[in-house]
Design an enzyme around this catalytic site. Structure first.
Site, PDB file in Angstrom:
ATOM      1  N   HIS A  75      51.243  73.690  50.988  1.00 38.30           N
ATOM      2  CA  HIS A  75      51.354  75.039  50.430  1.00 38.30           C
ATOM      3  C   HIS A  75      49.954  75.418  49.921  1.00 38.30           C
ATOM      4  CE1 HIS A  75      52.690  78.005  47.383  1.00 38.30           C
ATOM      5  NE2 HIS A  75      53.846  78.032  48.013  1.00 38.30           N
ATOM      6  N   ASP A 128      53.550  66.958  45.350  1.00 37.57           N
ATOM      7  CA  ASP A 128      54.101  68.281  45.072  1.00 37.57           C
ATOM      8  C   ASP A 128      55.590  68.209  45.426  1.00 37.57           C
ATOM      9  OD1 ASP A 128      55.095  70.832  45.360  1.00 37.57           O
ATOM     10  OD2 ASP A 128      53.441  71.571  46.600  1.00 37.57           O
ATOM     11  N   GLN A 166      59.534  71.517  46.609  1.00 38.75           N
ATOM     12  CA  GLN A 166      60.540  71.805  47.633  1.00 38.75           C
ATOM     13  C   GLN A 166      61.548  70.663  47.778  1.00 38.75           C
ATOM     14  OE1 GLN A 166      62.033  74.626  49.364  1.00 38.75           O
ATOM     15  NE2 GLN A 166      59.885  75.037  48.953  1.00 38.75           N
ATOM     16  N   LYS A 178      63.046  76.664  41.579  1.00 40.19           N
ATOM     17  CA  LYS A 178      63.552  76.244  42.891  1.00 40.19           C
ATOM     18  C   LYS A 178      64.780  75.363  42.741  1.00 40.19           C
ATOM     19  CE  LYS A 178      59.606  77.392  45.398  1.00 40.19           C
ATOM     20  NZ  LYS A 178      58.386  76.895  45.995  1.00 40.19           N
ATOM     21  N   CYS A 214      53.005  80.898  52.622  1.00 42.13           N
ATOM     22  CA  CYS A 214      51.913  80.280  51.849  1.00 42.13           C
ATOM     23  C   CYS A 214      51.448  78.992  52.503  1.00 42.13           C
ATOM     24  CB  CYS A 214      52.316  79.997  50.400  1.00 42.13           C
ATOM     25  SG  CYS A 214      52.681  81.462  49.469  1.00 42.13           S
TER      26      CYS A 214
HETATM   27  C1  LIG Z   1      57.123  76.960  45.774  1.00 38.59           C
HETATM   28  C2  LIG Z   1      56.176  75.904  46.097  1.00 38.59           C
HETATM   29  C3  LIG Z   1      54.968  75.770  45.384  1.00 38.59           C
HETATM   30  C4  LIG Z   1      54.541  76.732  44.319  1.00 38.59           C
HETATM   31  O1  LIG Z   1      55.421  76.772  43.258  1.00 38.59           O
HETATM   32  P1  LIG Z   1      55.212  77.842  42.082  1.00 38.59           P
HETATM   33  O2  LIG Z   1      56.498  77.837  41.373  1.00 38.59           O
HETATM   34  O3  LIG Z   1      54.912  79.146  42.758  1.00 38.59           O
HETATM   35  O4  LIG Z   1      54.067  77.352  41.265  1.00 38.59           O
HETATM   36  C5  LIG Z   1      54.146  74.724  45.717  1.00 38.59           C
HETATM   37  N1  LIG Z   1      54.468  73.847  46.680  1.00 38.59           N
HETATM   38  C6  LIG Z   1      55.606  73.944  47.386  1.00 38.59           C
HETATM   39  C7  LIG Z   1      55.916  72.924  48.422  1.00 38.59           C
HETATM   40  C8  LIG Z   1      56.491  74.970  47.115  1.00 38.59           C
HETATM   41  O5  LIG Z   1      57.620  75.060  47.822  1.00 38.59           O
END
Ligand SMILES: *Cc1c(COP(=O)(O)O)cnc(C)c1O
Length: 412
Positions: free
Chosen positions: A129, A206, A209, A232, A370
C-alpha cells in the site's frame, strides 16, 4: 444459506441485525456493501460504546483526579488490555495507540532514522500500500539507506526465493503487509520474519488488511512491529495500534513531542515518560480507543475461525460465478488469499463498471487501491475490487454478479 454455512454454525441473520447501516437503501435498492477492504461497517455494540462515552464519561485521561477522568482512563486502559490479549502481546505497554496504520508505519520509519546509516538496506514487498512505501522512501532520502523491492509472481504472490537472495547482513528492516489490500494475497510472514531475524534485520508487518480476517499472534510470529487500523475491523476511523516489542520501543526515540509523553520538562532537559506514553503525545482519540477495544471484543464473540471459514466460502462462490462472465480477468490468484476479488472485464473501464453498480445499490471500489506498483506490474490503470466481510451473504453476491452482467451489457 448453504449446508456448509450451517455446518460452521454461523448465524448470519443475527449478525446482520447488529449492523444498522445494512438496512439502508441506495438509489432505490437495498445496499450491498462490498468495499470492506477500504473500511468495514460498525455494529450497534460499538456504536453504543461511542454514544455511552460521550453521554456519560467524556473526560481527558491520565492526569485528572476527578471521577470522570478516572473512569475514562480506566476504560481506555481496559481497551489496551483487550487489544493486548487479542494480539497476544506480552505486555500491555507494547500496545501503542495511534491514529491508524499509516501513523504506526510513520512512527517506526521515523524512529529508524536514528539507526540507519548510509548503505544500509530496507526490503519492501512489491505488494505494498502507498502508506507502506512512501515513509520508507522518505527515510532513505534522510539516511542514505537503499530501498529494495521483493518482486511478485503473476498470481500475486511474492517470489520467496528472490527475498532469500536479497536479504543480507546489510538489511536492517524488512516491511511488508500480512495481506495485500489490492489482491488479497496472504504473505508467508512467519517464514519471512524468521529469515530476516537470522540476518539481524527487524520486521514490520502492516496488518491493516489481515486484522479483520486473521487473528495474529505477535509472540508466536516473533514479529518486531505489527500495525493495524480499527476502521477495517468494525471499529471507528482515526484510531489504530502499533504493537512493538519492548526492546525496540525502548530503543527507538519518541515520534512526537508534547503533553503526556514526558516524565519531566525543563528548558535545560526533558526526560521521556515510560512506555506506552513515550509514543502517545497529546490527547489521544480516547473514545476511539475504547470503541476499538469493543470492536475487537465483538469480533472475538463471533470467532475469527468462523469468520475466515465463512468468508472463504463467499470468496469461492463469487470467484466461480464471476469467471462464468466472458472477458473476465481476476488479478491475484494466490492459493492463500482473503475474500478480495480484483477484476477487469475486457474492453471496459473499471470506473464505468463501479458507477453502474452503484446505481444498483452495490458498493465496490475502483481504481489503483493505493497500490500503483501492483497496477504497473499488470500494466493496467486499475481494477474493480469487491471485498467481502462476514456480514455479507450469498444473496448479495448473486445481486453483485447480476449487476456486473447488467453493467457489461450496458457498456458493450
Ligand atoms: C487500509 C490500509 C492501510 C492504511 O490504513 P489507514 O487506516 O488509512 O492508515 C495500509 N495498509 C493496508 C494493507 C491497508 O489495507
Amino acid at each position: 444459506m448453504s449446508l456448509a454455512t450451517e455446518h460452521i454454525a454461523f448465524n448470519i441473520e443475527k449478525i446482520r441485525k447488529d449492523f444498522p447501516i445494512l438496512k439502508r437503501e441506495i438509489n432505490g435498492y437495498p445496499l450491498v456493501y462490498l468495499d470492506n477492504a477500504a473500511t468495514s461497517q460498525t455494529p450497534q455494540q460499538v456504536i453504543d460504546v461511542i454514544v455511552d462515552y460521550y453521554s456519560n464519561y467524556n473526560a481527558n485521561i491520565h492526569r485528572g483526579v476527578h471521577s470522570l477522568s478516572q473512569e475514562a482512563t480506566e476504560k481506555y486502559e481496559q481497551a489496551r488490555i483487550s487489544l493486548q490479549k487479542h494480539f497476544n502481546a506480552k505486555k500491555p505497554y507494547e500496545i501503542i495507540f495511534t491514529s491508524g496504520t499509516t501513523h504506526g508505519i510513520n512512527l517506526i520509519a521515523s524512529g529508524f532514522a536514528s539507526i540507519l546509516k548510509e548503505g544500509d538496506e530496507i526490503l519492501v514487498s512489491a505488494l505494498e500500500h502507498h502508506s507502506n512505501i512512501v515513509p520508507w522512501q522518505m527515510l532513505c532520502e534522510k539516511t542514505g539507506a537503499v530501498l529494495k523491492v521483493i518482486p511478485m509472481n503473476e498470481d500475486g504472490s511474492l517470489i520467496y526465493s528472490a527475498f532469500e537472495e536479497m536479504i543480507s547482513e546489510k538489511t536492517k528492516i524488512v516491511f511488508l503487509n500480512h495481506v495485500s489490500n489490492a489482491l488479497g494475497t496472504i504473505n508467508p510472514i512467519k517464514d519471512i520474519i524468521e529469515k530476516a531475524h537470522s540476518h539481524g534485520a527487524a520486521v514490520l508487518i502492516d496488518g491493516a488488511q489481515a486484522a479483520p480476517h486473521i487473528k495474529a499472534d505477535v509472540q508466536a510470529l516473533d514479529v518486531d512491529f505489527y500495525v493495524v487500523s480499527a476502521h477495517k475491523m468494525c471499529g471507528p476511523t482515526g484510531v489504530g495500534i502499533l504493537y512493538g516489542k519492548e526492546e525496540w520501543l525502548k530503543k527507538l526515540p519518541p515520534y512526537q513531542g508534547g503533553g503526556e509523553m514526558i516524565a519531566s520538562v525543563s528548558f535545560e532537559k526533558t526526560t521521556y515518560a515510560d512506555l506506552p506514553h513515550k509514543f502517545e503525545a497529546g490527547t489521544p482519540n480516547i473514545c476511539g480507543g475504547i470503541a476499538f477495544g469493543a470492536a475487537v471484543d465483538y469480533m472475538n464473540s463471533i470467532g475469527f475461525e468462523k469468520i475466515a471459514a465463512y468468508e472463504q466460502e463467499l470468496l469461492e462462490y463469487a470467484t466461480a460465478k464471476l469467471l462464468e462472465i466472458e472477458g473476465m480477468k481476476i488479478y491475484g490468484n494466490s492459493k492463500e488469499k482473503t475474500a478480495v476479488i480484483s477484476f477487469n472485464i475486457a474492453g471496459l473501464h473499471p470506473y464505468d463498471i463501479g458507477t453502474l453498480l452503484d446505481k444498483m445499490g452495490i458498493a465496490v471500489r475502483t481504481g489503483h487501491h493505493c497500490a500503483q506498483p501492483i497496477m504497473d506490474f499488470y500494466k493496467i490503470p486499475g481494477t474493480v475490487r469487491a471485498s467481502f466481510s462476514f456480514y455479507n451473504t450469498r444473496e448479495e453476491i448473486d445481486r453483485f454478479i447480476e449487476g456486473v452482467k447488467k453493467a457489461k451489457m450496458m457498456l458493450s
